[in-house]
Scaffold this motif. Structure first.
Motif, PDB file in Angstrom:
ATOM      1  N   GLY A 268       0.830  -1.204   0.000  1.00 21.48           N
ATOM      2  CA  GLY A 268       0.000   0.000   0.000  1.00 21.48           C
ATOM      3  C   GLY A 268       0.861   1.249   0.000  1.00 21.48           C
ATOM      4  N   LYS A 269       1.925   1.233   0.815  1.00 20.20           N
ATOM      5  CA  LYS A 269       2.818   2.407   0.877  1.00 20.20           C
ATOM      6  C   LYS A 269       3.512   2.615  -0.470  1.00 20.20           C
ATOM      7  CE  LYS A 269       6.074   4.592   4.087  1.00 20.20           C
ATOM      8  NZ  LYS A 269       7.315   4.985   3.434  1.00 20.20           N
ATOM      9  N   ALA A 270       3.939   1.505  -1.074  1.00 22.59           N
ATOM     10  CA  ALA A 270       4.606   1.593  -2.380  1.00 22.59           C
ATOM     11  C   ALA A 270       3.668   2.206  -3.421  1.00 22.59           C
ATOM     12  CB  ALA A 270       5.056   0.207  -2.843  1.00 22.59           C
ATOM     13  N   LEU A 271       2.419   1.788  -3.413  1.00 24.03           N
ATOM     14  CA  LEU A 271       1.479   2.308  -4.421  1.00 24.03           C
ATOM     15  C   LEU A 271       1.190   3.789  -4.187  1.00 24.03           C
ATOM     16  CD1 LEU A 271      -1.045  -0.671  -4.771  1.00 24.03           C
ATOM     17  CD2 LEU A 271       0.777   0.004  -6.349  1.00 24.03           C
ATOM     18  N   ARG A 272       1.053   4.152  -2.915  1.00 19.73           N
ATOM     19  CA  ARG A 272       0.818   5.566  -2.592  1.00 19.73           C
ATOM     20  C   ARG A 272       1.972   6.420  -3.113  1.00 19.73           C
ATOM     21  NH1 ARG A 272       0.630   7.426   3.135  1.00 19.73           N
ATOM     22  NH2 ARG A 272       1.148   5.301   3.700  1.00 19.73           N
ATOM     23  N   GLU A 273       3.205   5.934  -2.849  1.00 23.50           N
ATOM     24  CA  GLU A 273       4.380   6.708  -3.253  1.00 23.50           C
ATOM     25  C   GLU A 273       4.543   6.710  -4.773  1.00 23.50           C
ATOM     26  OE1 GLU A 273       6.794   5.908   0.925  1.00 23.50           O
ATOM     27  OE2 GLU A 273       7.683   5.199  -0.941  1.00 23.50           O
ATOM     28  N   ALA A 274       4.340   5.553  -5.394  1.00 24.81           N
ATOM     29  CA  ALA A 274       4.504   5.466  -6.856  1.00 24.81           C
ATOM     30  C   ALA A 274       3.529   6.414  -7.544  1.00 24.81           C
ATOM     31  CB  ALA A 274       4.282   4.028  -7.331  1.00 24.81           C
ATOM     32  N   HIS A 275       2.330   6.521  -6.991  1.00 24.40           N
ATOM     33  CA  HIS A 275       1.329   7.396  -7.582  1.00 24.40           C
ATOM     34  C   HIS A 275       1.696   8.858  -7.330  1.00 24.40           C
ATOM     35  CE1 HIS A 275      -2.831   9.088  -8.162  1.00 24.40           C
ATOM     36  NE2 HIS A 275      -2.632   8.393  -9.256  1.00 24.40           N
ATOM     37  N   ALA A 276       2.089   9.181  -6.085  1.00 21.36           N
ATOM     38  CA  ALA A 276       2.435  10.566  -5.745  1.00 21.36           C
ATOM     39  C   ALA A 276       3.639  11.051  -6.551  1.00 21.36           C
ATOM     40  CB  ALA A 276       2.722  10.682  -4.248  1.00 21.36           C
ATOM     41  N   LEU A 277       4.556  10.148  -6.868  1.00 24.47           N
ATOM     42  CA  LEU A 277       5.766  10.535  -7.615  1.00 24.47           C
ATOM     43  C   LEU A 277       5.538  10.593  -9.117  1.00 24.47           C
ATOM     44  CD1 LEU A 277       8.383   8.358  -5.685  1.00 24.47           C
ATOM     45  CD2 LEU A 277       8.264  10.858  -5.691  1.00 24.47           C
ATOM     46  N   GLY A 278       4.360  10.184  -9.558  1.00 24.10           N
ATOM     47  CA  GLY A 278       4.098  10.178 -11.005  1.00 24.10           C
ATOM     48  C   GLY A 278       4.730   9.003 -11.734  1.00 24.10           C
ATOM     49  N   LEU A 279       5.095   7.947 -10.967  1.00 24.48           N
ATOM     50  CA  LEU A 279       5.662   6.754 -11.620  1.00 24.48           C
ATOM     51  C   LEU A 279       4.585   5.951 -12.334  1.00 24.48           C
ATOM     52  CD1 LEU A 279       8.034   5.580  -8.739  1.00 24.48           C
ATOM     53  CD2 LEU A 279       8.756   6.374 -11.000  1.00 24.48           C
ATOM     54  N   ILE A 280       3.365   5.994 -11.785  1.00 24.41           N
ATOM     55  CA  ILE A 280       2.231   5.305 -12.407  1.00 24.41           C
ATOM     56  C   ILE A 280       1.053   6.280 -12.477  1.00 24.41           C
ATOM     57  CG2 ILE A 280       2.781   2.898 -11.847  1.00 24.41           C
ATOM     58  CD1 ILE A 280       0.989   3.179  -9.335  1.00 24.41           C
ATOM     59  N   ALA A 281       0.234   6.083 -13.486  1.00 24.78           N
ATOM     60  CA  ALA A 281      -0.901   6.994 -13.670  1.00 24.78           C
ATOM     61  C   ALA A 281      -2.131   6.510 -12.908  1.00 24.78           C
ATOM     62  CB  ALA A 281      -1.224   7.092 -15.164  1.00 24.78           C
ATOM     63  N   ARG A 282      -2.173   5.201 -12.636  1.00 17.85           N
ATOM     64  CA  ARG A 282      -3.369   4.594 -12.069  1.00 17.85           C
ATOM     65  C   ARG A 282      -2.940   3.611 -10.979  1.00 17.85           C
ATOM     66  NH1 ARG A 282      -5.185   0.184 -13.562  1.00 17.85           N
ATOM     67  NH2 ARG A 282      -3.873   0.140 -15.396  1.00 17.85           N
ATOM     68  N   VAL A 283      -3.735   3.506  -9.920  1.00 19.47           N
ATOM     69  CA  VAL A 283      -3.351   2.645  -8.797  1.00 19.47           C
ATOM     70  C   VAL A 283      -4.000   1.260  -8.961  1.00 19.47           C
ATOM     71  CG1 VAL A 283      -3.502   2.348  -6.290  1.00 19.47           C
ATOM     72  CG2 VAL A 283      -3.156   4.631  -7.259  1.00 19.47           C
ATOM     73  N   PRO A 284      -3.193   0.193  -8.999  1.00 22.08           N
ATOM     74  CA  PRO A 284      -3.770  -1.155  -9.059  1.00 22.08           C
ATOM     75  C   PRO A 284      -4.520  -1.477  -7.771  1.00 22.08           C
ATOM     76  CG  PRO A 284      -1.371  -1.210  -9.361  1.00 22.08           C
ATOM     77  CD  PRO A 284      -1.726   0.176  -8.942  1.00 22.08           C
ATOM     78  N   ARG A 285      -5.466  -2.381  -7.853  1.00 25.60           N
ATOM     79  CA  ARG A 285      -6.177  -2.822  -6.643  1.00 25.60           C
ATOM     80  C   ARG A 285      -5.401  -3.959  -5.991  1.00 25.60           C
ATOM     81  NH1 ARG A 285     -12.434  -3.656  -8.046  1.00 25.60           N
ATOM     82  NH2 ARG A 285     -12.593  -3.489  -5.775  1.00 25.60           N
TER      83      ARG A 285
END
Ligand code: F0G
Length: 450
Positions: A268-285
């Motif tokens: 969950g932390k990784a996805l939050r950070e990846a999204h906040a940093l613009g590494l991914i456009a969409r968050v996987p479930r």
């Protein structure tokens, strides 16, 4: 919900999610020193040399450049992401190296799950055979940085194997607490081989965790369970790495086995950070999958997380035989943030999935197969749709639990599936020919020949 990165200031801090207290990066207490809450690491936003925050595309290029090539690279799939894991580790890093695990596609596994686009991320390819190495390289590095005199953990077996190996490398005495009679043979023998002092506690994992927390506090030993927030920083890299392997084109689902919930929290932390940093456009479930006999988190999820459930755990997937998961609160946040789900699968479903994974030539330990069993269940009930892309995480190596393989294939302990027993023969070619003929007959008429 907390911000993934610091608003101001440089470096990293340890932040208490329960009371909001902030502790310096090198504070040695693994939990909040004022309220006992779980800590979370908050880094400063990564920047370029002139202090301007990096864009997602710049970070993607940097991570690609840090892959293997020295002097800027590192042969570890954890330390490649150092700027968002432990930026100030300096030369304290204790690394095997670990990570860089394969993202596999196998037709038989996809057919079993029931959608075409299934990848399996095989964390059993780590140096001690499980994803725990990713957390332990960072946790042990932190132990060195804070000047720990010894390290300890409670474990169902994999954490202790990883701790033993990394502590040996760092030259630190290691103490592991495992439930007597409940640890798979491969894992127990690893801790002995790597030289950790191994304590077989008369009790279950939850008893071991309570005991090691008391022992760490009273005896001044550095605690390296996933309560320790630095462990999660390392485990985050499973997600960064799989996203990178997919060209930063996020899948719809990431499915993982869940026990003490450290990994669910880290994901969950990784996805939050990846999204906040613009590494991914969409968050996987995220889909966290528990064994039915050890499913307190699934019960809480079914109750919309209004209550925290605790159970007396029982499952043959000993790695996730946990009734009172320590990272419950962090994992709730991970499921909420990713619009995730939590479910449970029976031991029979776990073993059926394991058979498919093993027979595909991939192999994994029983707990790992919960991810594939869970993905199949989610496809069956329509939550995963036909066009969705799914990543299932296999958390541990097939050789971790040889005992279950002997029971499956030699003792006929599970009569519902055909065993693959070894056949003793005389040392002559005629005997070999006889076996081949019997196998061929069985392939022609599986029910007739036996
Ligand atoms: N899969 C395997 C193979 C594990 O060893 C574990 C946890 C999990 C899944 C669940 O991960 O606890 O982060 O939810 N093993 C711990 C141990 C408890 O002591 O080795 P989790």
């Amino acid at each position: 919900m907390s911000q993934p990165f610091r608003d101001s200031g440089s470096g990293s801090v340890q932040w208490c999610a329960a009371c909001g207290a902030e502790w310096p990066e090198l504070a040695p207490e693994p939990q909040c020193a004022s309220c006992g809450g779980l800590l979370e690491i908050r880094h400063a936003m990564p920047t370029d040399a002139s202090g301007v925050p990096s864009t997602g595309a710049e970070l993607q290029r940097a991570f690609a450049g840090h892959c293997c090539a020295r002097p800027i690279g590192h042969p570890s799939g954890v330390w490649r992401f150092q700027s968002i894991v432990m930026p100030s580790a300096g030369d304290a890093i204790v690394s095997w190296p670990e990570g860089n695990t394969a993202l596999l596609q196998r037709r038989a596994i996809a057919a079993y799950v029931g959608v075409e686009a299934v990848h399996v991320k095989h964390e059993g390819m780590n140096p001690t055979g499980s994803f725990k190495d990713r957390g332990m390289t960072v946790g042990t590095t932190q132990a060195v940085r804070v000047g720990a005199s010894a390290v300890a953990c409670a474990s169902t077996g994999n954490t202790s194997a990883a701790l033993a190996a990394y502590a040996a490398q760092a030259g630190l005495p290691a103490l592991v607490f495992v439930p007597a009679g409940q640890v798979a043979l491969g894992k127990l023998t690893q801790t002995l081989a790597y030289g950790a002092r191994t304590l077989l506690v008369r009790g279950d994992f939850d008893d071991c965790l309570r005991l090691v927390q008391d022992a760490a506090r009273e005896l001044g030993i550095y605690l390296l369970n996933s309560i320790n927030p630095w462990r999660l920083e390392g485990q985050k890299t499973i997600v960064f790495e799989l996203l990178q392997q997919l060209g930063w084109d996020a899948p719809e689902w990431i499915v993982l086995p869940a026990g003490n919930l450290g990994n669910t929290a880290a994901f969950g932390k990784a996805l939050r950070e990846a999204h906040a940093l613009g590494l991914i456009a969409r968050v996987p479930r995220l889909a966290s999958v528990q064994a039915a006999g050890a499913a307190p988190f699934a019960a809480s999820f079914a109750d919309a997380f209004r209550t925290r459930t605790r159970v007396q755990a029982e499952t043959l997937a000993t790695a996730i035989r946990i009734g009172d998961p320590a990272s419950h609160d962090r994992a709730v946040e991970a499921i909420r943030f990713s619009d995730g789900v939590v479910l449970s699968v029976s031991d029979a479903e776990i073993l059926a999935a394991k058979r498919v994974i093993d027979a595909a030539g991939v192999g994994c330990e029983p707990a790992s197969a919960a991810s594939v069993a869970g993905a199949r269940a989610l496809v069956r009930d329509g939550r995963i749709r036909a066009g969705d892309r799914v990543v299932c995480v296999l958390t541990g190596h097939v050789l971790k639990d040889p005992g279950i393989l002997v029971r499956m294939h030699q003792d006929a302990a599970f009569p519902e599936a055909p065993p693959n027993s070894p056949i003793e023969i005389d040392a002559d070619v005629g005997a070999v020919a006889q076996v081949l003929a019997r196998d061929a007959a069985m392939r022609r008429a599986p029910d007739a020949a036996s």
